[in-house]
Design a protein around this motif. Structure first.
Motif, PDB file in Angstrom:
ATOM      1  N   ASP A  19      -4.000   4.371   9.356  1.00  0.00           N
ATOM      2  CA  ASP A  19      -2.614   4.171   9.806  1.00  0.00           C
ATOM      3  C   ASP A  19      -1.779   5.396   9.426  1.00  0.00           C
ATOM      4  N   LYS A  20      -1.601   6.305  10.421  1.00  0.00           N
ATOM      5  CA  LYS A  20      -0.940   7.587  10.135  1.00  0.00           C
ATOM      6  C   LYS A  20       0.547   7.421   9.822  1.00  0.00           C
ATOM      7  N   LEU A  21       1.124   6.334  10.272  1.00  0.00           N
ATOM      8  CA  LEU A  21       2.538   6.084   9.940  1.00  0.00           C
ATOM      9  C   LEU A  21       2.697   5.975   8.422  1.00  0.00           C
ATOM     10  N   VAL A  22       1.783   5.245   7.791  1.00  0.00           N
ATOM     11  CA  VAL A  22       1.824   5.090   6.337  1.00  0.00           C
ATOM     12  C   VAL A  22       1.636   6.455   5.657  1.00  0.00           C
ATOM     13  N   VAL A  23       0.676   7.229   6.156  1.00  0.00           N
ATOM     14  CA  VAL A  23       0.421   8.556   5.578  1.00  0.00           C
ATOM     15  C   VAL A  23       1.664   9.439   5.696  1.00  0.00           C
ATOM     16  N   SER A  24       2.336   9.373   6.853  1.00  0.00           N
ATOM     17  CA  SER A  24       3.475  10.276   7.087  1.00  0.00           C
ATOM     18  C   SER A  24       4.661   9.985   6.156  1.00  0.00           C
ATOM     19  N   LEU A  25       4.698   8.780   5.570  1.00  0.00           N
ATOM     20  CA  LEU A  25       5.794   8.482   4.640  1.00  0.00           C
ATOM     21  C   LEU A  25       5.728   9.364   3.399  1.00  0.00           C
ATOM     22  N   ILE A  26       4.499   9.674   2.954  1.00  0.00           N
ATOM     23  CA  ILE A  26       4.392  10.511   1.750  1.00  0.00           C
ATOM     24  C   ILE A  26       3.817  11.901   1.979  1.00  0.00           C
ATOM     25  N   SER A  27       3.259  12.168   3.164  1.00  0.00           N
ATOM     26  CA  SER A  27       2.898  13.566   3.421  1.00  0.00           C
ATOM     27  C   SER A  27       3.125  13.986   4.852  1.00  0.00           C
ATOM     28  N   SER A  28       4.281  14.586   5.066  1.00  0.00           N
ATOM     29  CA  SER A  28       4.587  15.211   6.349  1.00  0.00           C
ATOM     30  C   SER A  28       5.663  16.246   6.036  1.00  0.00           C
ATOM     31  N   LEU A  34       0.836  -1.205   0.000  1.00  0.00           N
ATOM     32  CA  LEU A  34       0.000   0.000   0.000  1.00  0.00           C
ATOM     33  C   LEU A  34       0.873   1.260   0.000  1.00  0.00           C
ATOM     34  N   SER A  35       1.907   1.256   0.846  1.00  0.00           N
ATOM     35  CA  SER A  35       2.814   2.407   0.921  1.00  0.00           C
ATOM     36  C   SER A  35       3.513   2.633  -0.421  1.00  0.00           C
ATOM     37  N   LEU A  36       3.945   1.542  -1.039  1.00  0.00           N
ATOM     38  CA  LEU A  36       4.655   1.665  -2.324  1.00  0.00           C
ATOM     39  C   LEU A  36       3.732   2.217  -3.413  1.00  0.00           C
ATOM     40  N   CYS A  37       2.511   1.704  -3.462  1.00  0.00           N
ATOM     41  CA  CYS A  37       1.568   2.169  -4.500  1.00  0.00           C
ATOM     42  C   CYS A  37       1.220   3.635  -4.289  1.00  0.00           C
ATOM     43  N   ALA A  38       0.976   4.016  -3.033  1.00  0.00           N
ATOM     44  CA  ALA A  38       0.614   5.415  -2.763  1.00  0.00           C
ATOM     45  C   ALA A  38       1.776   6.341  -3.136  1.00  0.00           C
ATOM     46  N   ALA A  39       2.999   5.911  -2.847  1.00  0.00           N
ATOM     47  CA  ALA A  39       4.175   6.726  -3.196  1.00  0.00           C
ATOM     48  C   ALA A  39       4.261   6.904  -4.713  1.00  0.00           C
ATOM     49  N   LEU A  40       4.104   5.815  -5.426  1.00  0.00           N
ATOM     50  CA  LEU A  40       4.227   5.856  -6.890  1.00  0.00           C
ATOM     51  C   LEU A  40       3.136   6.734  -7.519  1.00  0.00           C
ATOM     52  N   LEU A  41       1.936   6.676  -6.957  1.00  0.00           N
ATOM     53  CA  LEU A  41       0.781   7.322  -7.595  1.00  0.00           C
ATOM     54  C   LEU A  41       0.407   8.687  -7.004  1.00  0.00           C
ATOM     55  N   HIS A  42       1.200   9.199  -6.063  1.00  0.00           N
ATOM     56  CA  HIS A  42       0.764  10.385  -5.306  1.00  0.00           C
ATOM     57  C   HIS A  42       0.526  11.625  -6.179  1.00  0.00           C
ATOM     58  N   ASP A  43       1.193  11.722  -7.339  1.00  0.00           N
ATOM     59  CA  ASP A  43       1.050  12.906  -8.203  1.00  0.00           C
ATOM     60  C   ASP A  43       0.298  12.607  -9.499  1.00  0.00           C
ATOM     61  N   LEU A  44      -0.388  11.476  -9.524  1.00  0.00           N
ATOM     62  CA  LEU A  44      -0.997  10.982 -10.765  1.00  0.00           C
ATOM     63  C   LEU A  44      -1.954  11.970 -11.416  1.00  0.00           C
ATOM     64  N   GLY A  45      -2.626  12.785 -10.608  1.00  0.00           N
ATOM     65  CA  GLY A  45      -3.642  13.689 -11.151  1.00  0.00           C
ATOM     66  C   GLY A  45      -3.107  15.040 -11.609  1.00  0.00           C
ATOM     67  N   HIS A  46      -1.789  15.233 -11.573  1.00  0.00           N
ATOM     68  CA  HIS A  46      -1.277  16.522 -12.036  1.00  0.00           C
ATOM     69  C   HIS A  46      -1.541  16.701 -13.516  1.00  0.00           C
ATOM     70  N   GLY A  47      -1.942  17.896 -13.880  1.00  0.00           N
ATOM     71  CA  GLY A  47      -2.145  18.206 -15.284  1.00  0.00           C
ATOM     72  C   GLY A  47      -0.991  19.046 -15.784  1.00  0.00           C
ATOM     73  N   PRO A  48      -1.066  19.487 -17.049  1.00  0.00           N
ATOM     74  CA  PRO A  48      -0.032  20.356 -17.596  1.00  0.00           C
ATOM     75  C   PRO A  48      -0.020  21.668 -16.831  1.00  0.00           C
ATOM     76  N   PHE A  49       1.147  22.163 -16.483  1.00  0.00           N
ATOM     77  CA  PHE A  49       1.286  23.447 -15.782  1.00  0.00           C
ATOM     78  C   PHE A  49       0.171  23.606 -14.737  1.00  0.00           C
TER      79      PHE A  49
END
Ligand code: NI
Length: 433
Positions: free
Chosen positions: A159-168, A93-108
């Motif tokens: 599980d806030k530990l998992v969240v803190s890996l990609i947003s803190s 779960l942590s790996l997938c969230a890390a990989l996909l965290h910016d997936l929705g960014h558009g151009p500029f």
């Protein structure tokens, strides 16, 4: 079959200029990288218009996303492995969230969000939960897995530990972009000892903490973040390009609304103008598509649109002076009037841009938004908030710095073939200090 355990028969590696290699052993991760929604990130630059200031900054959100994944992989596979506070079930779960965290960014993204009110976080969610290749891959793990990934990225996962890996305030996302942006821009700030930081990271029930012996590496990270914001992210020339970009988007929308007849139909823009962008429309937007329109629009009849597009494509940017919003708003009104007299539309050629950053903060009781502070774990096992131990960090804690600039087209204002006197008057106001 349990897909959380499914491994590739041979490890795959990506050569990476920042982490040397990105290692992939999980089948799910490999499949996610191959989806069209993830591949789209190759066509979106990590730093938007920064390449017009630092020509090396052409790296994409694809590189950055792989980098964030690699940092989290090292944390969960090397640092946390076997520690009782860490729940091994959360690894994939942590790996997938890390990989996909910016997936929705558009151009500029920044400018698009400002003008068309799109929201990249919302689109990250929609891509993960909607009818997409990414969703299909995630569902192989379990039917509720896409929702879990979206919740980790949206910071609502229990599980806030998992969240803190990609947003803190010190997470894999920031650790990757600081180093990557420093590498590609070529600046000497932004580097810090990530190896040391990883070595002193410890999982706790609700967040990652750092052994106090690693405090100087953490200090160095905070300072490099501070430097990168002011030297790179808020660079006034980059912001000038962003002002022009924003004005192009604004002009195109205004023309559409006034039933202007475009020579080149802005098909990709129509749902943006109408602010009802579907996921399908959104996924078709990337930077090559947008730049194609800008190039075509250089030939539009509308002088403002064609001029702004010409400026963006050929880096003929706006100049700037310092602006003090507390004392100069009246001046802005005067300038607007003079611009009208000089037949230069101030709605498109005069703009105040403000950037502001808070390098580090800790929670003070009574404040609305809580920023989870960085905690050091002392030799007696107690946790101390970073700024209590570090005088360097204490000095910048909670201090927001804001920078305001006023942008204007110096080339138009020094073309004295028309309205020379008014233009000279404008220039003397702008150049006063
Ligand atoms: Ni990111």
């Amino acid at each position: 079959m349990d897909h959380t355990q499914l491994k590739l028969s041979e490890e795959k590696v990506f050569k990476d200029p920042v982490h040397r290699y990105v290692h992939v052993r999980d089948k799910i991760i490999w499949s996610l990288i191959g989806t069209k929604e993830f591949q789209r990130l190759r066509r979106i630059k990590q730093l938007g218009t920064t390449y017009l200031t630092f020509h090396g900054a052409e790296h994409s959100r694809f590189n950055h996303s792989l980098g964030v994944y690699e940092i989290v992989r090292r944390i969960v596979d090397d640092v946390f492995e076997g520690r009782p506070e860490w729940n091994e079930q959360e690894r994939l779960l942590s790996l997938c969230a890390a990989l996909l965290h910016d997936l929705g960014h558009g151009p500029f993204s920044h400018s698009f969000e400002k003008v068309y009110h799109t929201d990249h976080e919302l689109f990250t969610r929609k891509i993960i939960l909607g009818n997409t290749e990414v969703n299909e891959v995630l569902r192989q793990v379990s039917l509720d897995f896409p929702q879990k990934v979206a919740d980790v990225i949206g910071k609502t996962y229990p599980d806030k530990l998992v969240v803190s890996l990609i947003s803190s305030q010190i997470d894999a996302d920031r650790m990757d972009y600081l180093q990557r942006d420093a590498y590609f821009t070529g600046v000497s700030y932004g580097h810090f000892d990530m190896e040391r930081i990883l070595r002193v990271m410890r999982p706790r029930e609700d967040q990652v903490v750092f052994k106090s012996t690693g405090m100087h590496a953490v200090e160095d990270y905070i300072m490099s973040r501070y430097q990168m914001y002011w030297q790179v992210y808020f660079h006034p020339v980059t912001r000038s390009a962003e002002v022009i970009l924003t004005k192009i988007l604004q002009r195109a929308k205004a023309l559409y609304e006034s039933s202007y007849h475009f020579k080149y139909q802005p098909l990709h823009f129509i749902s943006l103008f109408e602010e009802n962008v579907t996921l399908e429309d959104y996924l078709k937007l990337d930077e090559p598509v947008i730049l194609y329109y800008f190039q075509m629009w250089e030939e539009e009849e509308d002088n403002i649109l064609s001029d702004l597009c010409y400026r963006f494509m050929n880096r003929n940017l706006l100049k700037y002076v310092e602006f003090d919003p507390a004392n100069q708003y009246k001046l802005l009104g005067t300038l607007e009037e003079l611009f009208h007299k000089a037949e230069i539309d101030p709605d498109y050629y005069l703009a105040v841009d403000s950037s502001s950053d808070l390098p580090y903060d800790f929670y003070r009781p009574g404040e609305e938004e809580e920023r989870l502070p960085i905690h050091l774990s002392m030799s007696d096992g107690e946790l101390h908030e970073l700024s209590r131990e570090s005088t360097i960090v204490e000095a910048i804690s909670g201090k927001r710095r804001t920078d305001h600039k006023l942008y204007y087209p110096e080339d138009l204002l020094t073309d004295y073939s028309k309205h020379a006197e008014i233009k000279q008057q404008i220039m003397s106001i702008l150049k006063k200090d």
